[in-house]
Design a protein around this motif. Structure first.
Motif, PDB file in Angstrom:
ATOM      1  N   GLU A 139       0.839  -1.198   0.000  1.00  0.00           N
ATOM      2  CA  GLU A 139       0.000   0.000   0.000  1.00  0.00           C
ATOM      3  C   GLU A 139       0.876   1.251   0.000  1.00  0.00           C
ATOM      4  O   GLU A 139       1.837   1.370   0.762  1.00  0.00           O
ATOM      5  N   LEU A 140       0.544   2.178  -0.905  1.00  0.00           N
ATOM      6  CA  LEU A 140       1.331   3.398  -1.055  1.00  0.00           C
ATOM      7  C   LEU A 140       0.696   4.548  -0.295  1.00  0.00           C
ATOM      8  O   LEU A 140      -0.480   4.498   0.092  1.00  0.00           O
ATOM      9  N   GLU A 141       1.477   5.580  -0.105  1.00  0.00           N
ATOM     10  CA  GLU A 141       0.942   6.781   0.525  1.00  0.00           C
ATOM     11  C   GLU A 141      -0.122   7.406  -0.378  1.00  0.00           C
ATOM     12  O   GLU A 141      -0.197   7.123  -1.578  1.00  0.00           O
ATOM     13  N   THR A 142      -0.946   8.256   0.161  1.00  0.00           N
ATOM     14  CA  THR A 142      -2.016   8.917  -0.589  1.00  0.00           C
ATOM     15  C   THR A 142      -1.446   9.604  -1.821  1.00  0.00           C
ATOM     16  O   THR A 142      -0.451  10.324  -1.747  1.00  0.00           O
ATOM     17  N   HIS A 143      -2.091   9.366  -2.968  1.00  0.00           N
ATOM     18  CA  HIS A 143      -1.701   9.932  -4.250  1.00  0.00           C
ATOM     19  C   HIS A 143      -0.309   9.491  -4.706  1.00  0.00           C
ATOM     20  O   HIS A 143       0.243  10.041  -5.656  1.00  0.00           O
ATOM     21  N   GLY A 144       0.280   8.505  -4.029  1.00  0.00           N
ATOM     22  CA  GLY A 144       1.587   8.023  -4.457  1.00  0.00           C
ATOM     23  C   GLY A 144       1.481   7.167  -5.703  1.00  0.00           C
ATOM     24  O   GLY A 144       0.417   6.644  -6.029  1.00  0.00           O
ATOM     25  N   GLN A 145       2.597   7.043  -6.433  1.00  0.00           N
ATOM     26  CA  GLN A 145       2.615   6.194  -7.614  1.00  0.00           C
ATOM     27  C   GLN A 145       3.662   5.107  -7.446  1.00  0.00           C
ATOM     28  O   GLN A 145       4.624   5.249  -6.686  1.00  0.00           O
ATOM     29  N   PHE A 146       3.445   4.020  -8.165  1.00  0.00           N
ATOM     30  CA  PHE A 146       4.327   2.862  -8.113  1.00  0.00           C
ATOM     31  C   PHE A 146       5.657   3.197  -8.791  1.00  0.00           C
ATOM     32  O   PHE A 146       5.681   3.745  -9.900  1.00  0.00           O
ATOM     33  N   LYS A 147       6.759   2.859  -8.151  1.00  0.00           N
ATOM     34  CA  LYS A 147       8.078   3.133  -8.717  1.00  0.00           C
ATOM     35  C   LYS A 147       8.457   2.029  -9.709  1.00  0.00           C
ATOM     36  O   LYS A 147       9.275   1.146  -9.434  1.00  0.00           O
ATOM     37  N   ARG A 148       7.842   2.128 -10.871  1.00  0.00           N
ATOM     38  CA  ARG A 148       8.076   1.122 -11.897  1.00  0.00           C
ATOM     39  C   ARG A 148       9.537   1.110 -12.339  1.00  0.00           C
ATOM     40  O   ARG A 148      10.066   0.056 -12.723  1.00  0.00           O
ATOM     41  N   TYR A 149      10.203   2.250 -12.317  1.00  0.00           N
ATOM     42  CA  TYR A 149      11.593   2.338 -12.765  1.00  0.00           C
ATOM     43  C   TYR A 149      12.514   2.649 -11.588  1.00  0.00           C
ATOM     44  O   TYR A 149      13.466   3.418 -11.700  1.00  0.00           O
ATOM     45  N   GLU A 150      12.216   2.032 -10.471  1.00  0.00           N
ATOM     46  CA  GLU A 150      12.963   2.269  -9.237  1.00  0.00           C
ATOM     47  C   GLU A 150      14.442   1.934  -9.417  1.00  0.00           C
ATOM     48  O   GLU A 150      14.814   0.951 -10.066  1.00  0.00           O
ATOM     49  N   PHE A 151      15.298   2.789  -8.858  1.00  0.00           N
ATOM     50  CA  PHE A 151      16.734   2.523  -8.873  1.00  0.00           C
ATOM     51  C   PHE A 151      17.020   1.354  -7.930  1.00  0.00           C
ATOM     52  O   PHE A 151      16.625   1.378  -6.762  1.00  0.00           O
ATOM     53  N   THR A 152      17.658   0.325  -8.446  1.00  0.00           N
ATOM     54  CA  THR A 152      17.977  -0.855  -7.642  1.00  0.00           C
ATOM     55  C   THR A 152      19.441  -1.202  -7.830  1.00  0.00           C
ATOM     56  O   THR A 152      20.106  -0.731  -8.764  1.00  0.00           O
ATOM     57  N   GLU A 153      19.936  -2.054  -6.958  1.00  0.00           N
ATOM     58  CA  GLU A 153      21.351  -2.409  -6.992  1.00  0.00           C
ATOM     59  C   GLU A 153      21.734  -3.112  -8.292  1.00  0.00           C
ATOM     60  O   GLU A 153      22.805  -2.852  -8.860  1.00  0.00           O
ATOM     61  N   ASN A 154      20.871  -3.998  -8.795  1.00  0.00           N
ATOM     62  CA  ASN A 154      21.197  -4.728 -10.029  1.00  0.00           C
ATOM     63  C   ASN A 154      20.573  -4.104 -11.276  1.00  0.00           C
ATOM     64  O   ASN A 154      20.700  -4.638 -12.374  1.00  0.00           O
ATOM     65  N   GLU A 169      -3.292  -3.670 -11.687  1.00  0.00           N
ATOM     66  CA  GLU A 169      -2.909  -4.166 -10.364  1.00  0.00           C
ATOM     67  C   GLU A 169      -3.095  -3.044  -9.340  1.00  0.00           C
ATOM     68  O   GLU A 169      -2.623  -1.916  -9.531  1.00  0.00           O
ATOM     69  N   LYS A 170      -3.802  -3.328  -8.264  1.00  0.00           N
ATOM     70  CA  LYS A 170      -4.056  -2.323  -7.238  1.00  0.00           C
ATOM     71  C   LYS A 170      -2.736  -1.786  -6.688  1.00  0.00           C
ATOM     72  O   LYS A 170      -1.845  -2.532  -6.309  1.00  0.00           O
ATOM     73  N   GLY A 171      -2.630  -0.457  -6.686  1.00  0.00           N
ATOM     74  CA  GLY A 171      -1.416   0.175  -6.195  1.00  0.00           C
ATOM     75  C   GLY A 171      -0.305   0.246  -7.217  1.00  0.00           C
ATOM     76  O   GLY A 171       0.786   0.713  -6.904  1.00  0.00           O
TER      77      GLY A 171
END
Length: 587
Positions: free
Chosen positions: A395-410, A420-422
């Motif tokens: 569950e995300l914060e109000t009006h938040g968006q999913f970090k589809r392109y999130e910076f990750t280690e790999n 998909e919900k959220g």
């Protein structure tokens, strides 16, 4: 008795050459022989010389033969163009209608059979392909009942009368030539096959079956030689599994439709040849930027432009590796056998979803359309990997968006399917931030580029290279890709018999280049030959770029539209070794 034999049939396109070859080879497959076929055909529906060549063996084979034992000719042109391949004592079975003549200087037997006349006695000249088949089959002394069974399978849908007429055509052709020859020819009697069940298919069918098995349910494509059989196979099979094939208006639409389908969560693919791949380049860049899985098959043919659409070539390598504008992560793999075509398609879908990038499966016309024996496929080897696909989004914060392109280690971000919900996020072809919103920030740009390009640092592909390397310090290392592997192995047999130490390396992961794996073999070789069907040595350039071996590398290219023959590879390899003043292995 002999353990292998080469048979060819030639005539005008549309004259029944293909169906004759299909029934002849099917019957041989039923007997358990290993087969390797090559099609020479014109880029038109009807007319123009065409021929099909089959190599028959009691042991596994993966190359066409240098010579020919039996030639079946429907016209004089087939003799004129192909008789030079016949070995001394070879046989020509020809239609007496055109008064066949053997070129001077050839020591061959000619059997002039009234092929057309017999067919017309049965009601139509269409039966002549079975008359010719029966004649050549009889000379081999093989059981007619096996051949007749293949005829029933081929023509059964047309009714009992058609089947009976074709079987009678086979019988009459067989009877005529046996009377003329005095029975089966002893020099052409094959040793019994091992009787082990084998599959017999073209690479395109194997790739289509692999895609289906991998869970592909949408194929969007535009017909093009030599890729169309993939589409034709899936048109028949996908609906049985809830899937579909969409014939698009062009290859641009085919690629973008596949991207949209994959984004929606359905495994989808497209297939084409060089001209179509060129049209797909912008869409491939879109898949790379949006990190959307995309599987593309490129069945290489003679280029550029329309080029030689029905002939062998391996000249798209640079286009696959460098063709897109900008820089994106991309995987290019190259099957080298019929079995590879099946298993590599499953791996391609797994890689596309695991690394969220385009995967191009690179074949060539010989591998795509050459019909070959292969082992029964092992479905227990199949594993489906959908990568970092998030099903339950926290569950995300109000009006938040999913970090589809999130910076990750790999560098691999979480992926979510629409609905998909959220999982709400933005998708765009312009540079973007972690939730997909357009961004022109210099800092963000560099981080996103590094993230995308860094994904393939952990790339894991099954058999990046395949090596047959019995020597620590070989006189020569022969390197190839795609359909050349069997030809190289055949040439090496002669080199080994003469005492030369040879190793063989097939590169299956074209991009990113498997530098470490290749270097283990190139460092130890005294000389290196890179074998490829193009004019500029594109695979050789990849080795020069990625492996420090330029000083001992020789490029062997062929770009006349025909595959390499084992004798060609043997002669060139021997020439290189001798020029290098290398010593033979003590006998």
């Amino acid at each position: 008795m002999i353990n292998q034999l080469s048979w060819k049939i030639g005539g005008q396109q549309g004259e029944g050459v293909e169906s004759t070859d299909r029934i002849f080879s099917t019957a041989l497959n039923r007997l358990g022989y290993y087969l390797y076929g090559y099609r020479h055909f014109s880029s038109r529906i009807k007319g123009g010389h065409t021929n099909n060549k089959i190599r028959i063996s009691t042991a596994p084979i993966r190359a066409i033969s240098d010579d020919l034992d039996i030639l079946v000719a429907f016209d004089q042109e087939s003799i004129d163009l192909n008789a030079h391949e016949l070995r001394s004592g070879g046989v020509i079975v020809a239609d007496a209608k055109f008064k066949p003549a053997v070129p001077e200087g050839l020591n061959v037997q000619l059997f002039a059979v009234p092929i057309t006349a017999i067919a017309e006695e049965l009601g139509t000249s269409l039966y002549k392909n079975m008359v010719a088949s029966g004649a050549s089959w009889a000379l081999l002394g093989l059981p007619l009942e096996v051949f007749n069974k293949a005829v029933e399978e081929e023509y059964g849908r047309k009714g009992a009368i058609v089947v009976e007429k074709n079987i009678e055509a086979v019988r009459r052709g067989s009877q005529f030539v046996l009377e003329q020859a005095g029975g089966p020819l002893s020099a052409f009697q094959l040793e019994p096959a091992d009787g082990v069940q084998k599959l017999f298919m073209i690479g395109n069918d194997a790739m289509a079956l692999g895609a289906l098995t991998a869970g592909c349910r949408i194929m969007s494509a535009y017909p093009i030689t030599p890729a169309s059989e993939i589409m034709e196979y899936l048109i028949k099979q996908l609906p049985k599994f809830g899937g579909t094939v969409v014939q698009t208006e062009d290859e641009i639409a085919a690629a973008t439709m596949a991207i949209g389908s994959n984004y929606a969560g359905v495994r989808a693919m497209t297939a084409s040849a060089g001209p179509g791949l060129s049209l797909m380049m912008e869409a491939i860049g879109l898949a790379g930027m949006t990190e959307t899985p995309l599987v593309i098959v490129d069945t290489q043919r003679g280029g550029p432009s329309t080029g030689l659409p029905t002939k062998q070539e391996q000249s798209d390598l640079n286009a696959m590796v460098y063709g897109t504008h900008g820089e994106i992560p991309k995987i290019v793999i190259a099957p080298s056998s019929i079995e590879d075509c099946f298993y590599d398609m499953i791996e391609a879908f797994n890689l596309a979803e695991k690394y969220q990038c385009p995967v191009i499966v690179m074949t060539d016309l010989q591998l795509s359309l050459g019909k070959q024996s292969c082992a029964v496929l092992d479905y227990d080897r199949i594993v489906i990997d959908r990568g970092r696909l998030v099903r339950d989004v926290p569950e995300l914060e109000t009006h938040g968006q999913f970090k589809r392109y999130e910076f990750t280690e790999n560098g691999i971000s979480p992926r979510v399917l629409p609905g998909e919900k959220g999982g709400l996020h933005h998708v765009t072809g312009v540079e973007h931030d972690e939730v997909g919103r357009p961004s022109e920030s210099a800092i963000n740009r560099q981080r996103m580029m590094d993230k995308r390009l860094g994904k393939l640092k952990s790339l894991e592909i099954r058999k990046a290279v395949v090596a047959d390397a019995p020597y620590e310090e070989p006189d020569v290392l022969i390197i190839g890709m795609g359909s050349t592997g069997g030809t190289i192995d055949q040439a090496r047999i002669k080199l080994e018999q003469e005492g030369w130490k040879t190793n063989h390396l097939t590169i299956r992961q074209i991009h990113p280049f498997p530098t470490a794996q290749v270097k283990r073999y190139t460092e130890r070789a005294k000389q290196i030959i890179v074998l490829e069907n193009n004019a500029t040595g594109q695979l050789a350039d990849q080795l020069k770029l990625n492996v420090d071996c330029r000083s001992k590398l020789t490029s062997m290219t062929k770009y006349d539209g025909t595959p390499f023959l084992p004798q060609e590879v043997y002669s060139k390899s021997k020439e290189l070794v001798l020029n290098g003043n290398l010593q033979r292995v003590p006998q």
